[in-house]
Design a protein around this motif. Structure first.
Motif, PDB file in Angstrom:
ATOM      1  N   LEU A  38       2.113   1.875  -9.191  1.00  0.00           N
ATOM      2  CA  LEU A  38       1.464   0.507  -8.619  1.00  0.00           C
ATOM      3  C   LEU A  38       2.376   1.338  -7.557  1.00  0.00           C
ATOM      4  CD1 LEU A  38       0.529  -2.469  -9.956  1.00  0.00           C
ATOM      5  CD2 LEU A  38      -0.710  -0.929  -9.011  1.00  0.00           C
ATOM      6  N   GLN A  39       1.889   0.772  -6.173  1.00  0.00           N
ATOM      7  CA  GLN A  39       2.478   1.398  -4.658  1.00  0.00           C
ATOM      8  C   GLN A  39       4.320   0.656  -4.912  1.00  0.00           C
ATOM      9  OE1 GLN A  39       1.189   0.850  -1.870  1.00  0.00           O
ATOM     10  NE2 GLN A  39       0.883   2.742  -1.141  1.00  0.00           N
ATOM     11  N   GLY A  40       3.883  -0.642  -4.997  1.00  0.00           N
ATOM     12  CA  GLY A  40       5.340  -1.865  -5.163  1.00  0.00           C
ATOM     13  C   GLY A  40       6.157  -1.169  -5.976  1.00  0.00           C
ATOM     14  N   LEU A  67       5.283  10.220  -3.661  1.00  0.00           N
ATOM     15  CA  LEU A  67       6.589  10.036  -3.461  1.00  0.00           C
ATOM     16  C   LEU A  67       7.195  10.092  -1.403  1.00  0.00           C
ATOM     17  CD1 LEU A  67       9.463   9.515  -3.918  1.00  0.00           C
ATOM     18  CD2 LEU A  67       9.602  12.258  -3.942  1.00  0.00           C
ATOM     19  N   PRO A 105       5.185   9.352   0.956  1.00  0.00           N
ATOM     20  CA  PRO A 105       5.464   8.011   1.692  1.00  0.00           C
ATOM     21  C   PRO A 105       5.766   7.110   1.587  1.00  0.00           C
ATOM     22  CG  PRO A 105       2.643   9.652   0.929  1.00  0.00           C
ATOM     23  CD  PRO A 105       4.216   9.910   0.671  1.00  0.00           C
TER      24      PRO A 105
END
Lengths: 109, 859
Positions: A8-10, A49, A51
């Motif tokens: 997940l992004q976070g 990574l 972004p």
């Protein structure tokens, strides 16, 4: 090949912050570090990574500087800012609460 | 940055080589894993530098898509915003342009009008003054920088043998000094040009100069024939000079000015028929100037008590004087539009709250997937701004259209309307207010969400109806209903009042009659004048379709007046302020038939009476008879006017001279030949036809020109339009307020419908459970209706209380109707409640139709 879990992004942000706690690194170095620390379980796709790095930089949690890598090349190094350190501490705490809660539910009979 | 990524690739390739791959294979797999270079270059780029613009564009596209997916929400929100912004901009611009904007030449607002007010009459009236008094004051007033007298005047301008009637004004030589403007051509008047015996001069208005004299600069020094007198043109007034509006009655804006030498000096101290404009010295307050005038008036009263006792001299700022009649209705409109703006904001707020709750899931999901809070907030902001942007554009267009419509329909009614422009500040204010409301309520869900509670957000199936949010929505509905009620009640009162006003009998029969004004040249006097009229009437009666023709010196309901006092022969002389008064008219034989006034008793005036040597007789109307001869037959009695006795030979029906909502004024009709000469040279001609009035107008005009081409004709119009003219302002007010009421009503209904729909949707689970536990569909329907009606009823109660307090402000505009009219106060709330309940019916029925099983299964 070991299983790759999508991150997940976070959570990725959290991992990047952690990696940088140990010292400044360039992009490739960060992904390598995460892979090795997690015993190849977490392989960070560079599409996620960079972004993530730019996002963190926009939020003021990390800052970038061009420098010379150990291999002797010019590379862009990232390091934590003061607010980055603070953010890392609180995000890590949140993660721990979340993870243990999930664990509790899974462990209930 | 691409350097950075290229490097990353290099390092990765090296790493793979080190773990055993060949260089070629390492390269291939790395590039494969990385995907197309272009793609992450692009993504990299969008993550850098260009990001704000790119993301904004992205937000915009997303907002557009999201709005298109819910067209009903988007249309309603945009329409609401457009109406609110458009109406507010229009009304504020009109109020500013008409009431607040000072005259161009009146910087510092130092122009005031001097008015005489009769204390006994309680303050109303035109306020005209006597020149002699004014001249005395001017000699002594130290607070006045410049002052000039003014009197309306009509001119028969004869060019190439054809007469044309022009509205004009007689002024003191200092008139243009008071206005403080420069001539566009030539010069203005010199002081000596007002002295008796001086050469006659003239200043033209810009418009007249263009129309009549072709804008030719050679007009300076030309002589023109005005009312038989040759006058020299000495100057042209500047373009766009706004008329101060001092011409009273049916006179329009002056198109030429002349300092008629000796004219004002003949105005006696008792004849209050002129007006005066004064420019105060810089820095002088109104109160200081007024107290000086009070002192001067006291001196005049002491010196000339017969003429000045009982009068007060007032200084009224010009702007206030010019806009007196329309102040109240315009401010009332301002109040109404403010209320509509409130309702619109409330509606938009409600719509956004509803939408926000629905989209909460979406926001939660996006946050969980890692979207930055800032990004989400920004996207919502962009969405609201797209809404507000479209709404604003439509609103401005609506306002511009509305202004054009106003200009067409209210051409003569609102003073200064032709100079009104849409005000950019007002537009920004209205747009700002609505945008603020949109932002505030649109961002609420985002703020609630983005407080970083990751865990709570990911909990699936959370049905958050939100106690606080529901309370807010109910409060908004109550407020909307209350405001809509206030506006609806007010509009209903005005509508009923207008209907009563329109039902008033004006006294005369306006249908099928034509009216116009004639201006006879000065060479027609007395015998020749009488001969002219005889010939004229004969010629007009010969026109097919004409039934009757006559002249009256002042047409009813056209703003003109000519009141005078008389005494009744044989009764004790009353005190001067108690003398009988009436509107005095000079009439020709046949005018009663032309006007459609019935003969009640006695006889009409005939041609035999209309001779200077005939026995002095008059005809009075029923209003006069009932007021002054209530217990006896007025026919045969005598009155005394201007030291002459007149016998009353007949009584005709009464009519309204000024407005339909005023008590009728008594009238005394003199035969032309026996009326003072100044009453006779500018009569209104009335022609009654058996066919449509306008269809014979050409023939009648031709007949008039045939008899004498030097008689100027002006203002040909059907008598209907004269009567309708008195209703124009009440109609305008009523139509406007009714429109706002309808808009407010519609907006409130939309708000109610939307809120109930949403609430029902949110409560689907609860309702499903109720039905599963045995509640009947009717029960659920009733439940939904009851919950929905509660805020509506609260709003109605508040609205009624507020309306009771506020409608008294309308009292002056209501004819024959109490501002607390019970019928209105009962039916309007009932109507509103019924329609609100009907609006809730559809969603309530949907609720009652839900199948419990489907509801409980879906989560």
């Amino acid at each position: 090949m070991t299983e790759r879990a999508d991150l997940l992004q976070g959570t990725l942000d959290l991992l990047v912050l952690k990696t940088l706690v140990l010292g400044p690194l360039h992009g490739w170095g960060i992904s390598k570090q995460i892979r090795s620390l997690s015993a190849d379980v977490l392989q960070v796709n560079q599409g996620s990574l960079y972004p993530a790095l730019y996002r963190l930089e926009d939020r003021g949690l990390i800052e970038a500087e061009w420098g010379i890598s150990p291999e002797g090349r010019r590379a862009k190094f990232y390091q934590l800012t003061k607010s980055g350190r603070k953010a890392f501490a609180s995000e890590r705490k949140n993660w721990r609460v979340f993870a243990s809660a999930v664990e509790q539910v899974l462990g209930a009979t | 940055m691409s350097a950075e990524l290229r490097q990353h690739v290099e390092l990765e390739v090296e790493d793979r080589v080190q773990s055993g791959m060949s260089v070629a294979e390492a390269r291939r797999t790395t590039l494969r894993d990385f995907g197309a270079e272009g793609r992450w270059l692009e993504e990299g780029r969008s993550a850098r530098g260009w990001r704000p613009v790119d993301e904004l564009a992205q937000d915009g596209r997303y907002a557009w898509r999201s709005l298109r997916r819910t067209p009903s929400f988007a249309i309603v929100a945009i329409a609401t915003l457009a109406i609110a912004i458009g109406a507010t901009t229009l009304v504020f611009s009109v109020v500013d342009g008409v009431l607040l904007r000072p005259f161009g030449y009146d910087t510092g607002e130092r122009l005031v009008r001097l008015k005489d007010v009769q204390l006994a009459a309680g303050g109303g009236g035109r306020g005209t003054i006597a020149y002699a008094n004014f001249a005395d004051m001017r000699a002594q007033a130290s607070e006045w920088e410049a002052a000039a007298a003014y009197d309306e005047w009509q001119v028969s301008l004869v060019e190439d043998g054809v007469a044309q009637r022009i509205d004009a004004a007689y002024v003191d030589a200092s008139w243009f000094d008071v206005l403080n403007v420069r001539p566009a051509l030539g010069r203005f008047f010199l002081p000596e040009e007002a002295e008796p015996g001086s050469a006659q001069v003239l200043v033209l208005s810009w418009g007249l100069w263009q129309e009549q004299f072709g804008g030719d600069s050679a007009v300076i020094g030309r002589t023109v024939e005005t009312n038989g007198v040759m006058r020299t043109v000495v100057g042209v007034a500047p373009r766009g000079l706004e008329d101060p509006g001092l011409s009273g009655g049916s006179f329009g804006e002056p198109r030429m000015w002349a300092p008629a030498p000796g004219y004002f000096a003949t105005n006696s101290r008792g004849a209050r028929s002129i007006t005066a404009l004064i420019r105060l010295r810089g820095g002088v307050t109104y109160s200081r100037a007024q107290s000086e005038v009070d002192g001067l008036q006291a001196q005049l009263v002491a010196a000339y008590p017969d003429n000045n006792e009982g009068y007060r001299a007032e200084l009224v700022p010009l702007l206030e004087d010019r806009t007196a009649g329309v102040r109240t209705p315009l401010f009332m409109l301002l109040g109404a539009v403010g209320l509509v703006l409130l309702i619109a904001c409330a509606n938009v707020a409600n719509l956004l709250l509803v939408r926000g709750s629905v989209r909460r899931r979406e926001v939660e999901l996006r946050t969980a997937l890692g979207a930055a809070r800032g990004r989400i907030v920004r996207q919502l902001v962009v969405e609201n701004m797209v809404l507000a942007g479209i709404g604003s554009v439509l609103g401005v267009a609506a306002a511009a259209l509305g202004l054009r419509v106003l200009r067409l329909t209210l051409a003569g009614q609102l003073p200064r309307l032709d100079l009104v422009q849409l005000d950019a500040r007002v537009f920004l204010f209205a747009a700002g207010v609505t945008l603020g409301a949109a932002l505030l309520f649109g961002l609420l869900p985002a703020f609630q969400m983005v407080r970083g509670e990751l865990a709570a957000g990911l909990t699936a199936g959370a049905r958050v109806t939100g106690g606080a949010a529901r309370g807010l929505r109910s409060a908004i509905i109550s407020a909307e209903v209350a405001i809509a009620l206030i506006v609806l009640v007010s509009a209903s009162l005005l509508v009923r009042s207008l209907m009563r006003l329109e039902a008033v009998d004006p006294g005369l029969d306006a249908h099928g009659a034509l009216a116009m004004n004639l201006l006879t040249p000065p060479d027609l006097q007395d015998a020749t004048l009488a001969g002219y009229y005889d010939a004229l009437f004969d010629r007009i009666r010969a026109v097919p379709g004409v039934e009757a023709v006559g002249t009256l010196d002042v047409l009813p309901m056209s703003g003109g007046f000519n009141g005078g006092a008389f005494t009744i022969f044989g009764r004790p002389e009353p005190a001067p302020q108690n003398r009988p008064i009436a509107e005095l008219r000079a009439s020709s034989p046949g005018v009663f038939a032309a006007l459609g006034l019935p003969l009640v008793r006695g006889r009409e005036l005939t041609a035999a009476d209309d001779r200077a040597d005939a026995a002095p007789v008059v005809v009075i109307d029923e209003t006069a008879a009932q007021r002054y001869w209530a217990d006896e037959d007025a026919v045969g009695r005598r009155i005394v006017y201007a030291d002459e006795q007149f016998e009353i030979v007949g009584i005709v029906g009464g009519l309204a001279h000024f407005a339909l909502d005023r008590a009728r004024e008594p009238t005394v009709y003199f035969p032309n030949a026996q009326a003072p000469s100044w009453m006779r040279d500018d009569p209104a001609l009335i022609v009654r036809t058996s066919v449509d009035a306008l269809s014979v107008s050409d023939a009648v005009l031709a007949a008039i020109r045939e008899v004498n081409p030097r008689v100027a004709i002006a203002r040909v119009r059907p008598l209907d339009s004269v009567v309708a003219g008195t209703l124009a302002l009440p109609r305008f007010r009523t139509v406007l307020l009714a429109t706002f009421a309808a808009i407010a009503f519609l907006l409130a209904l939309i708000g109610i419908y939307g809120t109930v729909s949403y609430t029902v949707e949110r409560r689907t689970a609860e309702l499903g459970v109720r039905m599963a536990l045995g509640a009947s569909p009717i029960g659920v329907l009733t439940l939904v209706l009851r919950d929905g009606l509660r805020p509506v009823l609260a709003g109605l109660v508040i609205g009624i209380l507020a309306a009771v307090a506020l409608t008294r402000l309308l009292a002056s505009m209501l004819f024959d109707l109490s501002p607390l009219d019970p019928l209105t106060f009962v039916t309007v709330p009932l109507l509103l409640a019924a329609v609100a309940a009907a609006a809730m019916l559809a969603p309530a029925r949907r609720a009652a139709a839900t199948s419990p099983m489907t509801v409980l299964r879906a989560d």
